[in-house]
Design an enzyme around this catalytic site. Structure first.
Site, mmCIF file in Angstrom:
data_model
loop_
_atom_site.group_PDB
_atom_site.id
_atom_site.type_symbol
_atom_site.label_atom_id
_atom_site.label_comp_id
_atom_site.label_asym_id
_atom_site.label_seq_id
_atom_site.Cartn_x
_atom_site.Cartn_y
_atom_site.Cartn_z
ATOM 1 N N VAL A 97 -2.350 -0.387 2.563
ATOM 2 C CA VAL A 97 -2.999 0.632 1.739
ATOM 3 C C VAL A 97 -1.999 1.747 1.431
ATOM 4 O O VAL A 97 -1.435 2.366 2.330
ATOM 5 C CB VAL A 97 -4.245 1.196 2.456
ATOM 6 C CG1 VAL A 97 -4.879 2.297 1.602
ATOM 7 C CG2 VAL A 97 -5.249 0.082 2.743
ATOM 8 N N LYS A 98 -1.804 1.952 0.129
ATOM 9 C CA LYS A 98 -0.828 2.954 -0.301
ATOM 10 C C LYS A 98 -1.561 4.274 -0.543
ATOM 11 O O LYS A 98 -2.537 4.322 -1.306
ATOM 12 C CB LYS A 98 -0.167 2.456 -1.589
ATOM 13 C CG LYS A 98 1.234 2.931 -1.788
ATOM 14 C CD LYS A 98 1.847 2.155 -2.945
ATOM 15 C CE LYS A 98 3.212 2.594 -3.285
ATOM 16 N NZ LYS A 98 3.673 1.993 -4.545
ATOM 17 N N VAL A 99 -1.071 5.309 0.104
ATOM 18 C CA VAL A 99 -1.752 6.600 0.107
ATOM 19 C C VAL A 99 -0.723 7.694 -0.216
ATOM 20 O O VAL A 99 0.374 7.682 0.345
ATOM 21 C CB VAL A 99 -2.355 6.840 1.522
ATOM 22 C CG1 VAL A 99 -2.858 8.237 1.681
ATOM 23 C CG2 VAL A 99 -3.453 5.828 1.823
#
Ligand code: E4P
Length: 214
Positions: free
Chosen positions: A82-84
């Protein structure tokens, strides 16, 4: 050094995968938008081609929204990272998702202290954008040197994922510095294969082969 491909274009991903050189994929909202396809379709297509970490980015800006989106993305497949974004809420999301065993790629990093915070928040990867720093006359690779040094000093386990790579020199320097990963457009992967002496040598071999009695 692991090599990821930085695109959402399935044809580019397939081509790089066939070369046998990529370990994973990074996408972002701009790259997904360029495909003209729905986000979920793009991710499903990539999952069929690459068996490695695939970064999919949240678009919520608040902690609760990022957490909910991140959990939904993680449910799609075990390889989803998950890219945050690197904001206060993004750090909170990195901590919460990591505590649930969901790997996070913290993106849009432009300073070594941002990178230290991500490591402390438990991110699996930090994505410093070297090309975009070069674009504003700051030394992108110096940021990589500083992050690698800081992570070594304190035994942080967050992997340094060099992003916004624009040319083969970025790759060479990343490898010499000891970055864990670089994410690279297909164009740059192909540039890495070129050498004039390879072409010249091949031409000579083929010319000589013609003289071999048949
Ligand atoms: C990283 O994961 C980003 O997708 C990417 O490297 C950004 O690169 P750009 O600066 O070329 O858009």
């Amino acid at each position: 050094m692991k090599l990821f491909i930085d695109t959402a274009d399935i044809n580019e991903i397939r081509e790089a995968a066939e070369m046998g050189v990529i370990d994973g994929v990074t996408t972002n909202p701009s790259l997904v938008s360029k495909t003209g396809k729905p986000f979920r379709q793009v991710i499903d297509e990539i999952l069929k081609v690459v068996d490695g970490p695939i970064s999919a980015e949240v678009v919520a800006l608040d902690f609760a929204g990022m957490l909910a989106e991140g959990k939904d993305l993680a449910k799609i497949h075990k390889n989803i990272v998950v890219k945050v974004p690197l904001t206060v809420d993004g750090l909170k999301a990195a901590r919460a998702l990591s505590d649930e065993g969901i790997p996070v790629n913290q993106t849009l990093c432009f300073s070594p202290m941002q990178a230290m915070l991500s490591a402390k928040a438990g991110a699996a990867y930090i994505s410093p954008f070297v090309g975009r720093l070069d674009d504003i006359s700051q030394d992108g690779m110096e940021l990589i040197r500083q992050i690698v040094q800081i992570y070594e000093n304190y035994d942080f386990t967050t992997e340094v994922l060099v992003a916004s790579v624009r040319n083969p020199i970025h790759l060479l320097e990343s490898a010499l510095i000891g970055a864990d990963v670089a994410t690279v457009p297909l164009k740059v992967i192909k540039q890495l294969t070129h050498h004039p002496l390879t072409d010249k040598g091949l031409d000579a071999f083929l010319a000589d082969w013609e003289k071999v009695p048949k």
